[in-house]
Motif scaffolding. Structure first.
Motif, short mmCIF file in Angstrom:
data_model
loop_
_atom_site.label_atom_id
_atom_site.label_comp_id
_atom_site.label_asym_id
_atom_site.label_seq_id
_atom_site.Cartn_x
_atom_site.Cartn_y
_atom_site.Cartn_z
N GLN A 96 56.78 24.61 24.22
CA GLN A 96 55.56 23.98 24.76
C GLN A 96 55.88 23.24 26.05
OE1 GLN A 96 52.29 23.97 23.19
NE2 GLN A 96 51.71 23.18 25.19
N GLU A 151 54.40 23.92 29.82
CA GLU A 151 53.70 22.92 30.64
C GLU A 151 54.28 22.92 32.05
OE1 GLU A 151 51.19 20.91 29.71
OE2 GLU A 151 51.16 21.51 27.61
N GLY A 174 53.56 26.40 33.83
CA GLY A 174 52.18 26.88 33.90
C GLY A 174 51.94 28.13 33.08
N TYR A 216 30.24 36.01 18.13
CA TYR A 216 31.10 36.53 19.21
C TYR A 216 32.01 37.67 18.75
CZ TYR A 216 29.71 32.11 21.36
OH TYR A 216 28.99 31.06 21.85
N LYS A 253 35.63 38.77 20.26
CA LYS A 253 36.18 37.70 21.11
C LYS A 253 36.98 36.71 20.25
CE LYS A 253 35.12 37.16 24.97
NZ LYS A 253 35.84 37.65 26.16
N ILE A 259 37.96 32.68 19.98
CA ILE A 259 37.59 31.35 20.45
C ILE A 259 38.68 30.37 20.03
CG2 ILE A 259 35.96 29.46 20.08
CD1 ILE A 259 33.97 31.99 19.70
N THR A 315 40.32 23.63 21.01
CA THR A 315 41.49 22.97 21.56
C THR A 315 41.77 21.65 20.84
OG1 THR A 315 40.28 21.74 23.26
CG2 THR A 315 40.98 23.98 23.82
N ARG A 349 36.04 23.83 23.11
CA ARG A 349 36.08 25.23 22.71
C ARG A 349 36.09 26.12 23.94
NH1 ARG A 349 33.44 27.00 17.73
NH2 ARG A 349 31.90 28.17 18.90
N ARG A 350 36.94 27.14 23.91
CA ARG A 350 36.93 28.12 24.98
C ARG A 350 37.37 29.47 24.43
NH1 ARG A 350 42.22 29.66 27.04
NH2 ARG A 350 43.81 28.10 26.70
N PHE A 351 37.09 30.51 25.21
CA PHE A 351 37.60 31.81 24.81
C PHE A 351 39.09 31.87 25.08
CE2 PHE A 351 33.13 33.05 25.64
CZ PHE A 351 32.83 33.52 24.38
N GLU A 395 41.41 34.46 26.14
CA GLU A 395 41.23 35.81 26.67
C GLU A 395 42.46 36.67 26.44
OE1 GLU A 395 38.58 37.16 28.10
OE2 GLU A 395 37.31 35.37 28.18
N ILE A 434 46.12 38.93 31.20
CA ILE A 434 45.93 39.91 32.27
C ILE A 434 47.14 40.84 32.34
CG2 ILE A 434 45.67 40.20 34.77
CD1 ILE A 434 44.37 37.38 34.73
#
Lengths: 362, 341
Positions: free
Chosen positions: B259, B263, B266, B313, B316, B318, B321, B326-328, B330, B333
């Protein structure tokens, strides 16, 4: 590390959430920050989902790579094509100029190198005394001290700087004086503020009657700063408040500011998507003209912006649109195939939204 | 004086003649203690192996391994090549039956390194009791590849195969241990970190730890979070199962040193590869039983419930945190660290 995790304490976060809901005025509110790192924290920790429905947070011109003008990029390209070693920060190599990116120029044979600091570029100049080495100096008041420091320290004769440093407070003023304005408060960027100090925002706050709160980068830092901004709005105050006192003072970093005065003078600068903002750019003082890359290579970019059709980066940078408002976002424009600068820079709002959530307000 | 063909791999080692036979018989075959799963096995050096099949459904998987560097904290490409294929079988719900191993070696590769790599592959297999039944060796010219590529193919038998698309709404998501160790260990081994770290790869075969959990009948979906890490595994499971997944950040096990480095760099620990973990969908009524089975084995002792399949959803993931946002989460990439497995 332990300290960082304290700044993510779930119980404290819940209490801040209560404050945010209690203090939010009963009308639509737009709070604008101007910092990619703030956007990353907001997106990564899902902070927008903690806000009342009527409170929106947008990233304005907070990504230094995104706001660098095509004009300056074209100068960098021409310098690279003239045979200099061109050094710059990583993301900068992927931003399109009017003809191509620096990465593409490198593929065609130009010597473009990625560095982490101005000092790294000086190192390259020392190792290549027979070649001109140009540092393409982008960034806000955070990276400018590094550029100023190497210039003040008598760099080698073959070291030049293409200065494209930009200043945050005049940009806040520009956002507030370009109608239609729908900004109720600003979060001021913590890193920039460690250098210029919280006091640097007072004039704008008073002139435009807008609350400005200096914010740190942990989730609780941001929630705290947002709650202070909402409280000001509820109470009808418009002041500068410092929500990041563990790093930011009223005066900022005096040594860095002295270096600014020694090396730079202030003048108008072109911000991509926004246009010319008076007193928002750094230029080299006459004493440092012999390190001025523009003068050495006789380059001046041509005025005017090339804008990809359909791209709404300009509105995103002006905090007038969310990335998802753009018809290109996530379809033709992705971090793998960026169209506009906000998708290229890793601090650009579009890039961050794509990486961390796509639709941050869940 | 030692001859070149005894120290380094030359094109003769892949030419099918006496030099190659000597390499196989002296350096490769003896490493593997189990060499058959039927009448024709590795010793016969025939064109293929013949395998006796127990009842059940046959599961086949294959994987090529290109990790850089070849030796890293906690393992090497040999251990990884065997483990990766065994784990692919295991997350399909299959008991590993036999493996094949094909080497593509760059000319000039030190034979001593090759022996060490094969010895560690062999020790994983003999601990598991899984034979290596056939193989292949090819040599490519200097500069035509970077050292060594190992392909392994595995077969296994599953009474009830498990897919990664079998999640149902209400199922719990369990991860069998801390995530991101392998990706971070590889970065460290490449000297790409600003600090020294004791982080070791988690590369380990999952069969002994998951065998009991599979017999509970409570496992509805399973995946090993290798490339793209936990984020990719969860997204694939959500997409194929046509359900949403909610995961709870404070429950996801991440070692503090991983962790901390994330941090600093990134990175997201949820996008870093694991090589000894599984993400498991568990029917709610069997949760306690599956957890008990997992926690009884040291490799999966830190198993944690990290989330649940939800009707909203679909497709997806979710993330709730730590601060309650709350966020997706993803699909990554690309991999932040290429050439990891």
């Amino acid at each position: 590390m332990a300290e960082i995790f304290q700044l993510r304490d779930p119980l404290l976060a819940r209490r801040f959430r209560e404050l945010l809901w209690r203090w939010a005025p009963n009308r639509p509110v737009r709070i604008v920050h101007v910092c990619g790192t703030h956007e990353i924290t907001i997106a990564q920790h899902g902070l927008r989902s903690l806000l009342p429905e009527n409170v929106e947070v947008l990233e304005g011109p907070g990504c230094p790579v995104c706001v660098t003008s095509t004009q300056d990029l074209d100068c960098a390209l021409r310098i690279a094509e003239k045979g200099a070693i061109l050094c710059t920060f990583g993301d900068m190599t992927r931003v399109p100029g009017s003809r191509m990116t620096l990465e593409e120029a490198r593929a065609e044979g130009a010597d473009v190198r990625v560095v982490l600091s101005a000092a790294d570029a000086v190192e390259i100049a020392l190792r290549n005394p027979q070649k001109p080495v140009v540092f393409f100096a982008v960034g806000f008041e955070t990276t400018a001290p590094g550029t100023a420091a190497v210039l003040a320290n008598r760099p080698p004769e073959n070291f030049f700087v293409l200065v494209s440093h930009k200043l945050i407070p005049p940009a806040l003023g520009a956002l507030l004086s370009t109608p239609p304005v729908s900004i109720d408060a600003f979060l001021a960027p913590g890193h920039v503020s460690t250098v210029i100090g919280a006091g640097a925002y007072r004039e704008i706050s008073e002139k435009f009657r807008v609350p400005i709160v200096v914010a740190g980068f942990e989730p609780l830092d941001i929630l705290y700063a947002l709650s202070l901004a909402l409280r000001q709005l509820r109470e009808g105050r418009a002041e500068v408040e410092n929500a990041y006192p563990r790093a930011v003072t009223e005066e900022g970093n005096l040594r860095a500011k002295e270096l600014f005065r020694e090396v730079f003078q202030v003048g108008p600068a072109i911000w991509r998507g926004i246009g010319e903002i008076p007193d928002s750019g750094f230029y080299l003082r006459e004493e440092f003209a012999k390190h001025d890359a523009k003068r050495e290579f006789g380059v001046e970019g041509k005025m005017g912006e090339e804008k990809p059709p359909g791209c709404r980066c300009a509105e995103v940078l002006m905090a007038k649109a969310f990335p998802t408002d753009c018809p290109l976002y996530g379809k033709v424009c992705t971090p793998m195939t960026p169209v506009g600068p906000c998708m290229v820079g890793s601090e650009g709002a579009c890039n961050i939204w794509y990486r961390y959530s796509g639709r941050p307000r869940l | 004086m030692k001859r070149l063909t005894e120290e380094k791999i030359t094109h003769l080692h892949g030419a099918g003649g006496a030099v190659m036979e000597k390499l196989l018989l002296e350096h490769i075959l003896p490493k593997f203690s189990l060499r058959r799963a039927g009448p024709i096995g590795l010793d016969e050096l025939d064109d293929g192996a013949v395998v006796d099949l127990p009842p059940g459904k046959l599961v086949v998987t294959t994987d090529s391994h290109v990790v850089k560097p070849l030796f890293f904290p906690g393992g090497d490409i040999g251990k990884l090549a065997v483990t990766g294929t065994v784990n692919d079988l295991v997350v399909m719900g299959a008991r590993p039956l036999a493996l094949t191993l094909a080497l593509v070696v760059e000319e000039g590769f030190p034979i001593a390194d090759l022996e060490q790599i094969l010895a560690s592959a062999a020790s994983v297999l003999s601990e598991l009791g899984v034979p290596l039944v056939t193989g292949d060796t090819k040599v490519m010219g200097k500069g035509e590849l970077d050292g060594l590529v190992i392909n392994t193919t595995g077969i296994g038998i599953a009474e009830n195969p498990v897919s990664d698309g079998g999640l149902r709404v209400g199922d719990y998501l369990v991860v069998t241990g801390p995530v991101g160790d392998h990706g971070m260990a590889i970065l460290a081994a490449r000297n790409e970190l600003p600090v020294e770290t004791p982080i070791q790869s988690d590369v380990a075969p999952l069969w002994p730890a998951l065998e009991r959990a599979l017999t509970t009948g409570g496992i509805t979906a399973m995946k090993d979070p290798t490339r793209g890490g936990l984020a990719a595994a969860l997204n694939e499971m959500a997409r194929k199962s046509r359900v949403g997944i909610e995961v709870w950040e404070e429950k996801i096990p991440v070692r503090p040193e991983v962790q901390g480095l994330c941090e600093l760099l990134g990175f997201s620990p949820y996008e870093l590869a694991c090589e000894g973990r599984a993400v498991i969908g568990v029917a709610p009524e069997k949760l306690e039983e599956v957890l008990a089975a997992l926690r009884a084995h040291p490799l999966t002792a830190e198993a944690q419930v990290i989330g649940q399949a939800i009707p909203e959803y679909p497709g997806k993931v979710i993330l709730r945190t730590a601060v309650g946002g709350r966020r997706f989460l993803e699909m990554p990439i690309g991999d932040p660290v290429p050439r990891i497995c």
